[in-house]
Design a protein around this motif. Structure first.
Motif, PDB file in Angstrom:
ATOM      1  N   ARG A 241    -134.895  12.235   7.957  1.00 45.45           N
ATOM      2  CA  ARG A 241    -134.829  13.302   6.968  1.00 45.45           C
ATOM      3  C   ARG A 241    -136.229  13.627   6.446  1.00 45.45           C
ATOM      4  NH1 ARG A 241    -135.255  13.678   1.995  1.00 45.45           N
ATOM      5  NH2 ARG A 241    -133.941  14.960   0.665  1.00 45.45           N
ATOM      6  N   GLU A 242    -137.037  12.583   6.308  1.00 44.78           N
ATOM      7  CA  GLU A 242    -138.385  12.788   5.786  1.00 44.78           C
ATOM      8  C   GLU A 242    -139.246  13.615   6.738  1.00 44.78           C
ATOM      9  OE1 GLU A 242    -139.875   8.903   4.913  1.00 44.78           O
ATOM     10  OE2 GLU A 242    -138.815   8.778   3.005  1.00 44.78           O
TER      11      GLU A 242
ATOM     12  N   LEU B 172    -138.397  16.312   8.290  1.00 53.44           N
ATOM     13  CA  LEU B 172    -137.879  17.676   8.432  1.00 53.44           C
ATOM     14  C   LEU B 172    -138.978  18.721   8.662  1.00 53.44           C
ATOM     15  CD1 LEU B 172    -135.620  19.791   8.259  1.00 53.44           C
ATOM     16  CD2 LEU B 172    -135.747  19.641   5.773  1.00 53.44           C
ATOM     17  N   LEU B 173    -140.018  18.672   7.810  1.00 57.74           N
ATOM     18  CA  LEU B 173    -141.089  19.668   7.928  1.00 57.74           C
ATOM     19  C   LEU B 173    -141.804  19.539   9.279  1.00 57.74           C
ATOM     20  CD1 LEU B 173    -143.102  21.799   6.894  1.00 57.74           C
ATOM     21  CD2 LEU B 173    -144.294  19.973   5.682  1.00 57.74           C
ATOM     22  N   MET B 174    -142.066  18.310   9.671  1.00 60.18           N
ATOM     23  CA  MET B 174    -142.800  18.102  10.929  1.00 60.18           C
ATOM     24  C   MET B 174    -141.970  18.564  12.122  1.00 60.18           C
ATOM     25  SD  MET B 174    -145.497  15.385  10.525  1.00 60.18           S
ATOM     26  CE  MET B 174    -144.806  13.812  10.883  1.00 60.18           C
TER      27      MET B 174
ATOM     28  N   TYR C 298    -138.960  11.836  16.019  1.00 55.88           N
ATOM     29  CA  TYR C 298    -139.084  11.464  14.603  1.00 55.88           C
ATOM     30  C   TYR C 298    -137.861  10.669  14.149  1.00 55.88           C
ATOM     31  CZ  TYR C 298    -142.883  14.863  14.619  1.00 55.88           C
ATOM     32  OH  TYR C 298    -144.047  15.544  14.893  1.00 55.88           O
TER      33      TYR C 298
ATOM     34  N   VAL D 182    -137.287  24.135   2.274  1.00 57.65           N
ATOM     35  CA  VAL D 182    -138.506  23.638   2.923  1.00 57.65           C
ATOM     36  C   VAL D 182    -139.143  24.750   3.760  1.00 57.65           C
ATOM     37  CG1 VAL D 182    -139.367  22.056   4.710  1.00 57.65           C
ATOM     38  CG2 VAL D 182    -137.892  21.193   2.899  1.00 57.65           C
TER      39      VAL D 182
ATOM     40  N   GLN E  81    -142.193  22.167  12.243  1.00 54.19           N
ATOM     41  CA  GLN E  81    -143.514  22.594  12.727  1.00 54.19           C
ATOM     42  C   GLN E  81    -143.616  22.472  14.245  1.00 54.19           C
ATOM     43  OE1 GLN E  81    -146.004  20.351  10.125  1.00 54.19           O
ATOM     44  NE2 GLN E  81    -146.458  22.106   8.861  1.00 54.19           N
TER      45      GLN E  81
END
Ligand SMILES: Cc1cc2nc3c(=O)[nH]c(=O)nc-3n(C[C@H](O)[C@H](O)[C@H](O)COP(=O)(O)O)c2cc1C
Ligand code: SF4
Ligand code: SF4
Ligand code: SF4
Ligand code: FES
Ligand code: FES
Lengths: 631, 160
Positions: free
Chosen positions: B23-24, B26-28, B19, B62, B31
């Motif tokens: 920073r965008e 982060l969630l992925m 990725y 998050v 996961q």
């Protein structure tokens, strides 16, 4: 076992980048000729998530092995298709060209199917579908009542194509709308067509799509075109089935949207809980790039657009536009006030065009067939078709695509086959947690955006949950508020506290602690929450409560005044009894009861010991003579 | 569980690289890490802070906001009982009851042998096949009490 997209390169997949529109047309022609020449038997086996849950993978393995055993693996093509819509009867197997329909196929049915149908051309009688409503045997897919009354302009290709093959999509006419949009239309023309079609957003609000596009195109900045595949409405799964079963139709719609508003980058925001949708859509992106239909210089037109996939983390509120964009930016998905709309300032503070999966899938159809054709389907204010997820207490459950304006009765009774076990219809819930419960008196209402709003519910994303006499409407309201309490992001008071308060009142009512005045209290708090909340989650949260009070007030009163739950759901408020007139003494209930609460001799009336009974409902569900009754 | 020893730091790096350490994402990223360990081991948080250039507080907010992320160890098999509306009206509660009884844990808990975590999920999009449960990435539909328990027992046997 899980199904992997077939990564192997088929001969027809060696295609290089398409440099111009002629190359695309040439490819389409050759694919069509090839499939005509082949003219061979095609077995389409549904590999959607619903059928997968019933064991498609095992059936597929058995089928491949059986064909090989007979040495006919090269004469019969096996296609793992997307969802056919009739998921409850899965795994679904359809044999083309005849369209022979076998539902609920198991591995051990495969030898018969191959021997009888594929080799000898006969039906396997024991596997033929028996329509539960008419009790008739129906052997062909197009005669099944569940399908017959549908109009599948968006969903129809799902059962015909392999979602992992871009060639399949192209051969049924895919990407011809893109070609038209790129070479024969200006961005203004595209927006005009979408406006004229009357298409309204399928994600919930029903906002006119063309107007949204035009507004986005007017604002300067790095525009983003985004697809909302968060599908948070529990009970609705059409977006999942489209992404899994026909991902290119959504992708083609998005590229056309990007051309219309002038965007070069986009996102699909899809739930982490939908792994197959993520997989198939990623695969679609890869293949579209391979053929030059996505990425730089699409079809040699000079237009660039590419898409990323972002996986959401299971928060319902992230389906809301501003929350979704916050989530895309890597933050917790909390909504913001929409003084400035996302079409002006959305993702990364730039103009962002967000549409729902099904909305996007409508776009290629409109461009191909024209706005006038599209607008000729549906009602005055709602054009085209809508895919509903018909679930709950209904005989045929699954995805149903019908023209806007089709009556609830047609959907539930003619397509859905009515209520199972001769029970009585009580209500249909539409619009998910933001929607409401519609009672019997409105069954003849044509379903569109405006009619649903009129009766206090909503279209939402098209969830349609049928409820029968055994569903308690107070419990349903409590259920939705419990859902919303968990899902509220908690940043504004009316929503956070109001929902909690309403839930407490409802929980008390369901526990037998309801008081006079509770109904009025619920109405009062509901009114406040609806008016004072920041985002759509809060403003629509009271709907399930207010509509159930409006149409089923007597049930609330029975809970509060008589301390009774007439549907037999709220455990403290009812008990089971055996009706001596009806009990035949079949002993089934006594054998099944986990608490040994039922006793009696064969062929004699049985007795139920209320002290021992834990109200699990096993006897009630099991008795074939309706002898167990709710008191 | 002895976590630190078992974390595959190379794999964590690969995920972050995939990725672009954005920073965008982060969630992925969390996961993906969660897909490996069924939770996000707290030891990786300082690494995320450093490589993504985000604040520790953001990582925690998050992680707590999104239900798919857990900072507590979870079982080898995560059993999600769908309690979405369609499954609810078809008796999802009874499935949950049966599994709680069978596993001797409550919703949200993990068995002592770290084999099963029992959770409720709001719709997994197989509504016509309800009531449904998922065990990790596999979905099982058309269940009742008995078949739900049998399904779980099947995973038990996988292990022993
Ligand atoms: C709480 C909440 C949840 C929502 N969830 C979804 C969703 O899961 N999918 C969706 O497409 N739209 C959802 N919406 C609607 C979106 O905010 C937005 O209106 C929609 O995606 C726009 O696309 P459309 O015009 O094509 O419908 C939700 C709205 C709210 C307030
Ligand atoms: S209305 Fe509810 S969900 Fe929406 S912003 Fe306020 S607290 Fe969050
Ligand atoms: S199942 Fe029904 S009919 Fe049979 S013994 Fe029980 S109550 Fe009587
Ligand atoms: S409801 Fe359950 S516990 Fe009560 S009598 Fe029936 S089967 Fe037995
Ligand atoms: S998943 Fe097979 S018909 Fe829907
Ligand atoms: S409600 Fe259970 S899968 Fe949708």
């Amino acid at each position: 076992m899980s199904l992997k997209p077939m990564e192997k390169t088929r001969p027809d997949q060696a295609t290089a980048k398409l440099e111009n529109k002629e190359a695309l047309e040439e490819l389409r022609n050759s694919l069509q000729v090839m499939s005509r020449e082949k003219g061979k038997r095609l077995i389409s086996l549904c590999a959607g998530s619903g059928c997968g849950a019933y064991g498609t993978a095992k059936v597929h393995k058995a089928l491949i092995a059986e064909l090989a055993k007979h040495g006919i693996q090269d004469d019969v093509e096996v296609k793992l298709s997307g969802c056919h819509g009739f998921c409850e009867k899965g795994p679904i197997l359809v044999i083309h060209p005849e369209g022979i329909f076998y539902p609920q196929v198991k591995e051990d049915h495969i030898p018969d199917i191959v021997e009888e149908t594929i080799k000898n051309g006969n039906l396997v009688k024991s596997l033929v579908f028996k329509d539960p409503a008419s009790k008739q045997k129906i052997s062909h897919e197009h005669d099944v009542p569940f399908y017959k009354l549908q109009k599948r302009i968006i969903f129809g290709n799902n059962g015909l194509i392999d979602p992992t093959s871009i060639e399949d999509y192209i051969s049924v006419g895919g990407y011809s709308a893109l070609e038209k949009a790129l070479f024969d239309m200006t961005p203004g023309d595209i927006i005009d067509q979408v406006k004229k079609s009357g298409l309204r957003g399928r994600g919930g609000g029903g906002f006119p799509t063309g107007i949204k596009w035009a507004t986005c195109a007017r604002h300067a900045g790095d525009r983003y075109v985004i697809c909302n595949a968060d599908e948070g409405d529990p009970g609705a799964y059409m977006d999942r089935s489209l992404l899994e079963g026909n991902p290119h139709s959504v992708l083609e719609g998005m590229i056309i949207g990007a051309i219309a508003v002038g965007s070069h980058e986009g996102y699909v925001y899809v739930r982490h809980e939908y792994p197959l949708a993520v997989k198939n859509f990623s695969f679609a992106l890869k293949n579209a790039r391979r053929l030059g239909l996505l990425g730089e210089n699409i079809l040699g037109s000079g237009f660039d657009y590419d898409i990323h996939i972002s996986r959401g983390g299971g928060a319902f509120v992230c389906g809301e536009s501003t929350a979704l964009m916050a989530s895309l930016e890597g933050n917790p998905g909390r909504p913001r006030a929409k003084y400035i709309h996302t079409v002006e300032k959305g993702f990364r503070e730039n103009p962002s065009l967000l549409n729902n999966v099904e909305t996007w899938a409508n776009v290629p159809v409109i461009i191909n067939k024209g706005a006038d054709w599209f607008a000729s389907i549906g009602t005055e204010g709602s054009k085209g078709t809508k895919i509903f997820s018909l679930v709950g207490k209904v005989v045929n459950t699954g995805l149903v695509e019908v023209p806007m304006g089709t009556s609830l009765r047609t959907i539930i009774y003619d397509i859905g086959g009515g209520i199972p076990k001769k029970k009585k219809f009580k209500a249909v819930q539409t619009g998910g947690p933001s929607g409401g419960c519609i009672p019997e008196q409105f069954l003849d209402m044509g379903v569109d955006f405006d009619e649903l709003t009129q009766v206090g519910s909503m279209m939402g994303s098209g969830g349609m949950i049928v409820m029968d006499q055994d569903t308690c409407m107070v419990d349903v309201a409590r259920y939705f508020l419990d859902f919303l309490k968990e899902e509220s992001c908690g940043q504004c008071n009316p929503c956070r506290e109001g929902i909690k308060h309403m839930l407490q009142v409802l929980t008390d009512i369901c526990a037998g602690d309801g008081k006079e005045g509770d109904i009025e209290l619920l109405e009062e708090i509901g009114d406040m929450v609806a008016k004072a909340s920041l985002c759509g989650l809060g403003t629509s949260a009271p709907n399930p409560v207010l509509t159930t009070i409006r149409y089923f007030r007597d049930e609330y009163e029975a809970h509060i005044r008589d301390k009774k739950c007439p549907a037999g759901v709220c455990k403290p408020l009812f008990y089971y009894e055996i009706d001596a007139e009806k009990c035949t003494g079949c002993t089934l209930c006594a054998r099944k009861c986990p608490e040994q609460a039922i006793s009696g001799e064969k062929k004699k009336v049985h007795r139920l010991d209320r002290e021992k009974c834990i109200k699990c409902g096993i006897c009630y569900d099991g008795c074939k003579f309706d002898a167990i009754v709710v008191k | 569980m002895e976590n630190i020893a078992t974390i595959d730091w190379d794999e964590i790096d690969r995920i972050i690289e995939k990725y672009d350490a954005s920073r965008e994402a982060l969630l992925m990223i969390m996961q993906d890490i969660s897909d490996m360990y069924n939770y996000v081991p707290p030891e990786v948080i300082p690494v995320l802070v450093e490589k993504l250039g985000v604040r520790k507080s953001l990582v925690y907010s998050v992680a707590t906001f999104y239900k798919t992320i857990s900072l507590e160890p979870r079982g080898k098999y995560i059993v999600n009982v769908c309690t979405g509306t369609a499954c609810h009206v078809r008796g999802a509660d009874k499935i949950m009851d049966a599994l709680q009884d069978h596993l001797h844990i409550k919703e949200g808990e993990t068995t002592d042998d770290l084999l099963f975590t029992l959770e409720a999920v709001r719709c997994i999009g197989c509504c016509a096949s309800g009531p449904v449960i998922t065990v990790n990435q596999e979905t099982h539909g058309g269940l009742d009490r008995a078949t739900a328990v049998k399904t779980i027992k099947g995973y038990n046997e996988n292990v022993s």
